[in-house]
Scaffold this motif. Structure first.
Motif, PDB file in Angstrom:
ATOM      1  N   SER A 181       0.824  -1.205   0.000  1.00  0.00           N
ATOM      2  CA  SER A 181       0.000   0.000   0.000  1.00  0.00           C
ATOM      3  C   SER A 181       0.859   1.257   0.000  1.00  0.00           C
ATOM      4  CB  SER A 181      -0.931   0.002   1.219  1.00  0.00           C
ATOM      5  OG  SER A 181      -1.742   1.149   1.234  1.00  0.00           O
ATOM      6  N   VAL A 182       1.867   1.293   0.869  1.00  0.00           N
ATOM      7  CA  VAL A 182       2.725   2.477   0.948  1.00  0.00           C
ATOM      8  C   VAL A 182       3.524   2.631  -0.341  1.00  0.00           C
ATOM      9  CG1 VAL A 182       4.706   3.508   2.113  1.00  0.00           C
ATOM     10  CG2 VAL A 182       2.861   2.493   3.458  1.00  0.00           C
ATOM     11  N   PHE A 183       4.024   1.520  -0.900  1.00  0.00           N
ATOM     12  CA  PHE A 183       4.792   1.613  -2.147  1.00  0.00           C
ATOM     13  C   PHE A 183       3.940   2.184  -3.281  1.00  0.00           C
ATOM     14  CE2 PHE A 183       5.965  -0.132  -6.269  1.00  0.00           C
ATOM     15  CZ  PHE A 183       7.284   0.305  -6.381  1.00  0.00           C
ATOM     16  N   VAL A 184       2.722   1.682  -3.406  1.00  0.00           N
ATOM     17  CA  VAL A 184       1.846   2.106  -4.494  1.00  0.00           C
ATOM     18  C   VAL A 184       1.409   3.555  -4.321  1.00  0.00           C
ATOM     19  CG1 VAL A 184      -0.446   1.754  -5.488  1.00  0.00           C
ATOM     20  CG2 VAL A 184       1.023  -0.202  -5.076  1.00  0.00           C
ATOM     21  N   ARG A 185       1.168   3.965  -3.092  1.00  0.00           N
ATOM     22  CA  ARG A 185       0.597   5.281  -2.836  1.00  0.00           C
ATOM     23  C   ARG A 185       1.631   6.353  -2.490  1.00  0.00           C
ATOM     24  NH1 ARG A 185      -5.007   4.471  -1.938  1.00  0.00           N
ATOM     25  NH2 ARG A 185      -5.166   6.497  -0.913  1.00  0.00           N
ATOM     26  N   PHE A 186       2.863   5.944  -2.148  1.00  0.00           N
ATOM     27  CA  PHE A 186       3.868   6.879  -1.640  1.00  0.00           C
ATOM     28  C   PHE A 186       4.113   8.092  -2.538  1.00  0.00           C
ATOM     29  CE2 PHE A 186       8.267   8.331  -1.044  1.00  0.00           C
ATOM     30  CZ  PHE A 186       8.214   8.693   0.291  1.00  0.00           C
ATOM     31  N   PRO A 187       4.301   7.948  -3.850  1.00  0.00           N
ATOM     32  CA  PRO A 187       4.602   9.147  -4.645  1.00  0.00           C
ATOM     33  C   PRO A 187       3.476  10.175  -4.642  1.00  0.00           C
ATOM     34  CG  PRO A 187       4.138   7.283  -6.078  1.00  0.00           C
ATOM     35  CD  PRO A 187       4.259   6.738  -4.678  1.00  0.00           C
ATOM     36  N   PHE A 188       2.263   9.742  -4.313  1.00  0.00           N
ATOM     37  CA  PHE A 188       1.126  10.658  -4.268  1.00  0.00           C
ATOM     38  C   PHE A 188       1.021  11.377  -2.924  1.00  0.00           C
ATOM     39  CE2 PHE A 188       0.211   7.345  -7.344  1.00  0.00           C
ATOM     40  CZ  PHE A 188      -0.120   8.086  -8.462  1.00  0.00           C
ATOM     41  N   PHE A 189       1.896  11.037  -1.974  1.00  0.00           N
ATOM     42  CA  PHE A 189       1.926  11.753  -0.707  1.00  0.00           C
ATOM     43  C   PHE A 189       2.290  13.222  -0.928  1.00  0.00           C
ATOM     44  CE2 PHE A 189       3.087   8.012   2.365  1.00  0.00           C
ATOM     45  CZ  PHE A 189       1.990   7.302   1.897  1.00  0.00           C
ATOM     46  N   PHE A 190       2.940  13.513  -2.065  1.00  0.00           N
ATOM     47  CA  PHE A 190       3.492  14.846  -2.298  1.00  0.00           C
ATOM     48  C   PHE A 190       2.668  15.654  -3.305  1.00  0.00           C
ATOM     49  CE2 PHE A 190       6.826  11.758  -1.405  1.00  0.00           C
ATOM     50  CZ  PHE A 190       7.391  12.297  -0.263  1.00  0.00           C
ATOM     51  N   ARG A 191       1.570  15.084  -3.793  1.00  0.00           N
ATOM     52  CA  ARG A 191       0.715  15.757  -4.762  1.00  0.00           C
ATOM     53  C   ARG A 191      -0.195  16.743  -4.030  1.00  0.00           C
ATOM     54  NH1 ARG A 191      -2.279  14.061  -9.404  1.00  0.00           N
ATOM     55  NH2 ARG A 191      -0.699  12.521  -9.949  1.00  0.00           N
ATOM     56  N   ASP A 192      -0.483  17.883  -4.653  1.00  0.00           N
ATOM     57  CA  ASP A 192      -1.385  18.858  -4.042  1.00  0.00           C
ATOM     58  C   ASP A 192      -2.764  18.251  -3.806  1.00  0.00           C
ATOM     59  OD1 ASP A 192      -1.862  18.662  -6.770  1.00  0.00           O
ATOM     60  OD2 ASP A 192      -2.197  20.806  -7.077  1.00  0.00           O
ATOM     61  N   TYR A 193      -3.272  17.598  -4.807  1.00  0.00           N
ATOM     62  CA  TYR A 193      -4.513  16.844  -4.655  1.00  0.00           C
ATOM     63  C   TYR A 193      -4.641  15.891  -5.831  1.00  0.00           C
ATOM     64  CZ  TYR A 193      -6.799  19.578  -8.331  1.00  0.00           C
ATOM     65  OH  TYR A 193      -7.134  20.151  -9.530  1.00  0.00           O
ATOM     66  N   VAL A 194      -5.400  14.843  -5.618  1.00  0.00           N
ATOM     67  CA  VAL A 194      -5.698  13.906  -6.699  1.00  0.00           C
ATOM     68  C   VAL A 194      -7.152  14.077  -7.112  1.00  0.00           C
ATOM     69  CG1 VAL A 194      -5.680  11.489  -7.421  1.00  0.00           C
ATOM     70  CG2 VAL A 194      -3.996  12.302  -5.750  1.00  0.00           C
ATOM     71  N   ASP A 195      -8.012  14.260  -6.131  1.00  0.00           N
ATOM     72  CA  ASP A 195      -9.430  14.542  -6.363  1.00  0.00           C
ATOM     73  C   ASP A 195      -9.800  15.782  -5.555  1.00  0.00           C
ATOM     74  OD1 ASP A 195     -12.449  14.285  -5.679  1.00  0.00           O
ATOM     75  OD2 ASP A 195     -12.178  12.863  -7.326  1.00  0.00           O
ATOM     76  N   ARG A 196     -10.600  16.665  -6.136  1.00  0.00           N
ATOM     77  CA  ARG A 196     -10.933  17.918  -5.462  1.00  0.00           C
ATOM     78  C   ARG A 196     -11.685  17.694  -4.153  1.00  0.00           C
ATOM     79  NH1 ARG A 196     -13.289  22.623  -9.055  1.00  0.00           N
ATOM     80  NH2 ARG A 196     -15.064  21.211  -9.280  1.00  0.00           N
ATOM     81  N   ASP A 197     -12.394  16.576  -4.044  1.00  0.00           N
ATOM     82  CA  ASP A 197     -13.130  16.318  -2.809  1.00  0.00           C
ATOM     83  C   ASP A 197     -12.195  16.241  -1.606  1.00  0.00           C
ATOM     84  OD1 ASP A 197     -15.492  16.304  -4.172  1.00  0.00           O
ATOM     85  OD2 ASP A 197     -15.774  14.133  -4.145  1.00  0.00           O
ATOM     86  N   GLU A 198     -11.021  15.637  -1.793  1.00  0.00           N
ATOM     87  CA  GLU A 198     -10.085  15.532  -0.679  1.00  0.00           C
ATOM     88  C   GLU A 198      -9.696  16.914  -0.171  1.00  0.00           C
ATOM     89  OE1 GLU A 198      -5.890  13.225   0.197  1.00  0.00           O
ATOM     90  OE2 GLU A 198      -5.996  14.679  -1.426  1.00  0.00           O
ATOM     91  N   SER A 199      -9.498  17.864  -1.085  1.00  0.00           N
ATOM     92  CA  SER A 199      -9.165  19.235  -0.672  1.00  0.00           C
ATOM     93  C   SER A 199     -10.272  19.821   0.195  1.00  0.00           C
ATOM     94  CB  SER A 199      -8.944  20.120  -1.911  1.00  0.00           C
ATOM     95  OG  SER A 199      -7.894  19.630  -2.706  1.00  0.00           O
ATOM     96  N   THR A 200     -11.516  19.546  -0.185  1.00  0.00           N
ATOM     97  CA  THR A 200     -12.654  20.050   0.590  1.00  0.00           C
ATOM     98  C   THR A 200     -12.677  19.428   1.980  1.00  0.00           C
ATOM     99  OG1 THR A 200     -13.890  20.242  -1.474  1.00  0.00           O
ATOM    100  CG2 THR A 200     -15.146  20.379   0.569  1.00  0.00           C
ATOM    101  N   PHE A 201     -12.395  18.137   2.064  1.00  0.00           N
ATOM    102  CA  PHE A 201     -12.376  17.471   3.374  1.00  0.00           C
ATOM    103  C   PHE A 201     -11.295  18.076   4.270  1.00  0.00           C
ATOM    104  CE2 PHE A 201     -13.596  13.429   0.808  1.00  0.00           C
ATOM    105  CZ  PHE A 201     -14.864  13.924   0.607  1.00  0.00           C
ATOM    106  N   ILE A 202     -10.151  18.406   3.677  1.00  0.00           N
ATOM    107  CA  ILE A 202      -9.071  19.026   4.444  1.00  0.00           C
ATOM    108  C   ILE A 202      -9.517  20.384   4.984  1.00  0.00           C
ATOM    109  CG2 ILE A 202      -6.768  20.046   4.263  1.00  0.00           C
ATOM    110  CD1 ILE A 202      -6.065  17.784   2.310  1.00  0.00           C
ATOM    111  N   LEU A 203     -10.182  21.182   4.149  1.00  0.00           N
ATOM    112  CA  LEU A 203     -10.676  22.486   4.596  1.00  0.00           C
ATOM    113  C   LEU A 203     -11.685  22.336   5.729  1.00  0.00           C
ATOM    114  CD1 LEU A 203     -11.207  24.342   1.181  1.00  0.00           C
ATOM    115  CD2 LEU A 203      -9.291  24.584   2.771  1.00  0.00           C
TER     116      LEU A 203
END
Length: 495
Positions: free
Chosen positions: A30-52
């Motif tokens: 899981s960490v290997f597959v998802r790790f490079p996306f730890f540094f992305r601003d967002y992948v889906d806009r919904d996640e940004s809303t949840f953070i806010l």
């Protein structure tokens, strides 16, 4: 996945697998597959809303009181807890998301070994990680990841335990699932009907009914607990309207139709039906019946909502992969000469991750930071050039509010698309009654000094001509383009 892990899997004796080993492997994958996306601003806009929404809660504002979004409060609680402990950390949010995906897959493994072999259960869990992490905007932390984790944990208890206290615990978990994503009420209801039927027509009728009562009690205890903070503030009506009434209004929106869900629903029904018809899946197994009931409940929720986004399918994967894995296991074994091809294909599955690793390294070389995306680069430009951020309006890359320590100009602007969802305005306690009126209020009354849009994309859905015509004309007359950062457009208001 690296060569060392594959080597370990190659010589793995499935019968010797224990829970710790399986968990370790799932976390690594899981960490290997998802790790490079730890540094992305967002992948889906919904996640940004949840953070806010989570940040607003950390700042002392209950969900729906300062900002507003169409999700139950447990979704925002996940983000609020991490932000409270670790501060503004994309890395922490995504790391705990990766661990949650691994735990969901571990519980899937636990359910599967009650039905099938350890080999099938193990590979079902591995593919559960893949399907929750790849093939679309799944690399961020979505509400579907959170609600599915709670639901699979509850189902695990129902499969392994048969006394009242564990049914109560499973009810608490099911309540958490529904209070993360409301559509999970449909599979919960279907499970309730199944246990009710079993109570009246199965063995140990009284015990089954008692267990169902305890499960229902746990479920409603969780629901009630989410209302307590609002009750203490005298805002129970806000909780009720936002959590229960608004989603019903949303499902009747103009772009939603049950017919649009048929390709997804039909495919799943066809796969399950074929497995039962060909006797690749044993319908008489109680645990298979439980999985099928859950799948049916989720599919009904899709039809009712009239919409299926790619990340909605996260809710289905753990429950559909188990019977599909069992069916595949009954097919003729793969000939030895083809096994190398299968191994290569398995290595290529996380191709999205490999590409993102390259993107992260490239960004570090060019810009000096692993963190990448316009949602990060645009706020950095704004800070470096001392642009006005008071009442800033992000029509795109709205994670920028979080980075700049700002809040959206109005409640509907928390998620930019909510401005056009007029059917939700009554549940936000919003004084404006239409989306165009809300947009005019932002542009003509609040008058943001800085506005951010995206190059090559209309600010609102292309079908919404009235919204786009208004804001395009307003930008032309009252703003000038300050800079283009990647695909981000930064506008400054004319004096």
């Amino acid at each position: 996945m690296n060569a060392a892990v594959f080597k370990k899997l190659r010589f793995l004796r499935y019968q010797d697998l224990d829970w710790k080993t399986v968990l370790l492997i799932l976390v690594i994958v899981s960490v290997f597959v998802r790790f490079p996306f730890f540094f992305r601003d967002y992948v889906d806009r919904d996640e940004s809303t949840f953070i806010l929404m989570g940040q607003s809660w950390v700042n002392g504002h209950l969900p729906y009181t300062q900002l507003w979004d169409l999700k139950p409060p447990i979704t925002f609680l996940y983000f609020a807890i991490i932000i409270k402990i670790f501060g503004k950390s994309f890395f922490a949010i995504r790391l705990f998301g990766a661990v949650m995906v691994a735990l969901t897959s571990l519980f899937t493994y636990g359910v599967a070994i009650k039905i099938t072999t350890k080999k099938v259960a193990f590979w079902t869990a591995i593919f559960c990680v893949f399907f929750q992490s790849l093939f679309g905007s799944l690399q961020g932390v979505m509400s579907e990841h959170i609600c599915t984790f709670f639901f699979v944990a509850a189902l695990y208890l129902l499969v392994y335990q048969n006394d009242a206290k564990w049914f109560f615990t499973s009810g608490l978990l099911l309540g958490l699932s529904v209070m993360t994503k409301l559509n999970m009420a449909y599979p919960v209801f279907c499970l309730g009907l199944y246990f009710l039927w079993e109570g009246f027509y199965g063995n140990h009728a009284w015990k089954n009914i008692k267990n169902l009562v305890f499960m229902g009690t746990g479920f409603f205890v969780t629901i009630a607990c989410t209302a307590i903070p609002y009750y203490l503030q005298g805002d129970t009506q806000v909780w009720w309207k936002s959590v229960f009434e608004a989603p019903l209004a949303y499902s009747e929106g103009r772009f939603h139709s049950p017919w649009r869900t048929l390709p997804y629903v039909g495919t799943i029904i066809l796969l399950l039906g074929s497995g039962f018809y060909l006797k690749l899946i044993d319908w008489k197994s109680k645990n298979i019946q439980l999985l099928t009931i859950v799948v049916i409940g989720i599919l009904i929720s899709y039809v009712q909502s009239g919409k299926v986004n790619g990340h909605y399918l996260i809710q289905l994967y753990p429950f559909i992969l188990i019977p599909l894995g069992m069916a595949v296991a009954k097919l003729p074994p793969i000939q030895k000469k083809y096994r190398a091809v299968i191994a290569v294909l398995l290595i290529l599955v996380p191709m999205e991750s490999y590409l993102e690793y390259g993107n992260v390294i490239s960004n570090k070389i060019k810009k000096g930071s692993f963190y990448n995306g316009e949602g990060i680069d645009v706020p950095r430009y704004i800070i470096d050039h001392n642009l006005k951020t008071e009442h800033i309006f992000f029509t795109e890359y709205h994670i920028g509010y979080w980075i700049l320590d700002e809040t959206p100009p109005t409640k509907p602007a928390t998620h930019p698309s909510n401005i056009t969802r007029e059917e939700l305005f009554p549940y936000m306690n919003n004084p404006r009654k239409s989306g165009v009126e809300e947009l005019k209020y932002i542009m003509e009354v609040i008058r943001p000094k800085t506005l951010v849009a995206r190059k090559g994309k209309k600010i609102f859905d292309k079908k919404l001509l009235g919204y786009n015509n208004y804001i395009d004309e307003y930008l032309e007359n009252h703003y000038q383009l300050e800079a283009t950062v990647g695909r981000g457009l930064i506008y400054q208001r004319l004096k």
